[in-house]
Design an enzyme around this catalytic site. Sequence first.
Site, PDB file in Angstrom:
ATOM      1  N   LYS A  40     -58.414  96.127 -49.896  1.00 23.81           N
ATOM      2  CA  LYS A  40     -59.305  96.924 -49.175  1.00 23.81           C
ATOM      3  C   LYS A  40     -59.020  97.381 -47.835  1.00 23.81           C
ATOM      4  O   LYS A  40     -58.854  98.551 -47.282  1.00 23.81           O
ATOM      5  CB  LYS A  40     -60.574  96.717 -49.666  1.00 23.81           C
ATOM      6  CG  LYS A  40     -60.566  97.019 -51.217  1.00 23.81           C
ATOM      7  CD  LYS A  40     -62.044  96.136 -51.574  1.00 23.81           C
ATOM      8  CE  LYS A  40     -62.132  96.203 -53.174  1.00 23.81           C
ATOM      9  NZ  LYS A  40     -63.348  95.748 -53.950  1.00 23.81           N
ATOM     10  N   GLN A  66     -68.614  92.367 -51.991  1.00 24.20           N
ATOM     11  CA  GLN A  66     -67.650  92.196 -53.028  1.00 24.20           C
ATOM     12  C   GLN A  66     -68.162  91.040 -54.099  1.00 24.20           C
ATOM     13  O   GLN A  66     -68.851  90.050 -53.644  1.00 24.20           O
ATOM     14  CB  GLN A  66     -66.333  91.319 -52.546  1.00 24.20           C
ATOM     15  CG  GLN A  66     -65.187  90.875 -53.240  1.00 24.20           C
ATOM     16  CD  GLN A  66     -64.448  92.191 -53.691  1.00 24.20           C
ATOM     17  OE1 GLN A  66     -64.068  93.123 -53.208  1.00 24.20           O
ATOM     18  NE2 GLN A  66     -64.321  92.197 -55.297  1.00 24.20           N
ATOM     19  N   ASP A  98     -69.369 102.066 -53.316  1.00 27.95           N
ATOM     20  CA  ASP A  98     -69.031 101.231 -54.831  1.00 27.95           C
ATOM     21  C   ASP A  98     -69.748 102.121 -56.010  1.00 27.95           C
ATOM     22  O   ASP A  98     -69.318 101.793 -57.028  1.00 27.95           O
ATOM     23  CB  ASP A  98     -69.412  99.682 -54.759  1.00 27.95           C
ATOM     24  CG  ASP A  98     -68.284  98.720 -54.710  1.00 27.95           C
ATOM     25  OD1 ASP A  98     -67.034  99.384 -55.012  1.00 27.95           O
ATOM     26  OD2 ASP A  98     -68.237  97.758 -54.344  1.00 27.95           O
TER      27      ASP A  98
END
Length: 282
Positions: free
Chosen positions: A53, A97, A120
Amino acid sequence: MSAKIIDGKAVAARICEELKAKVAELTAAGKQPGLAVVIVGDNPASRVYVNNKKKKCAELGIYSEEHALPESVTEAELLDLIDRLNRDPKIHGILVQLPLPGNLNEQLILDRISPAKDVDGFHPVNVGRMLIGLPGFLPCTPAGVMELIKETGMVLAGKECVVVGRSNIVGKPQAILLLREHGTVTICHSRTKDLGAVCRRADILVAAVGKAELITGEMVKPGAVVIDVGINRNAAGKLVGDVHFDSVSQVAGWITPVPGGVGPMTIAMLMRNTVQSAEQSR
Ligand code: NDP
């Protein structure tokens, strides 16, 4: 093999190329998009995802910063970091994460991210907005799958769509996005009876299970679009999806490979959400 390959790597590259131009515009206007990535502990898979990412951000000109915290971090410390990132004007997206170590309450942490920076798309506010069809951040993997389906040119209205898996990050939101495009949607899970019979109904089959090569050729309708979200290692240690590629590609009309299918799209959608967030910020 009769199925056509849906090349996720190529589609993601095209989307990222468009985003790069947008990032340059925003940066010139003093609004460079910024992403903060929070990683806790030393899960090797999480490390790979976070590095990918960050690398993609650098390629597109998006500012990124990593907050790597030890497994011993307390919930209060993590919440405090998220509060600071929520207030930081150079940060437009915050990504924690997953999975988090077991002693941390994942939902509590995710709920603390401002919905306006929830790139997200996991915050209940964004999940709710998606459910009732309001604008907001869409979760990256299901949004990426929708882009891949679009590539086939198939019109979803009235089509039989089967999603195997009902997780909050893939299966459930996937079903909602397919429904939004007027598919007739069925969701399967570990207690579904006769999975093969349900899958065989599907014009569009999305597998998000986490079981190596579970979906085989005899479970697929001839000509179907088959999207493989799974990332698994088979007995030989090879990276494989939830779909048995060799048998399914004999039957399906379209199929995504693993790797090179959904994976690159997930990152591209994260970048798109981050750019969208910067555009929307004041
Ligand atoms: P979860 O483990 O959270 O969910 C798996 C789902 O599959 C559950 O709903 C479970 O049912 C269902 N399931 C398990 N076994 C069966 C079975 N035999 N038959 C039917 N359904 C079954 O996984 P995720 O949704 O997080 O991820 C799924 C896969 O996608 C994983 O391989 C993961 O690595 C991959 N992934 C890939 C991404 C990418 O970018 N390419 C991003 C995210 C995930 P139940 O609810 O009843 O337990």
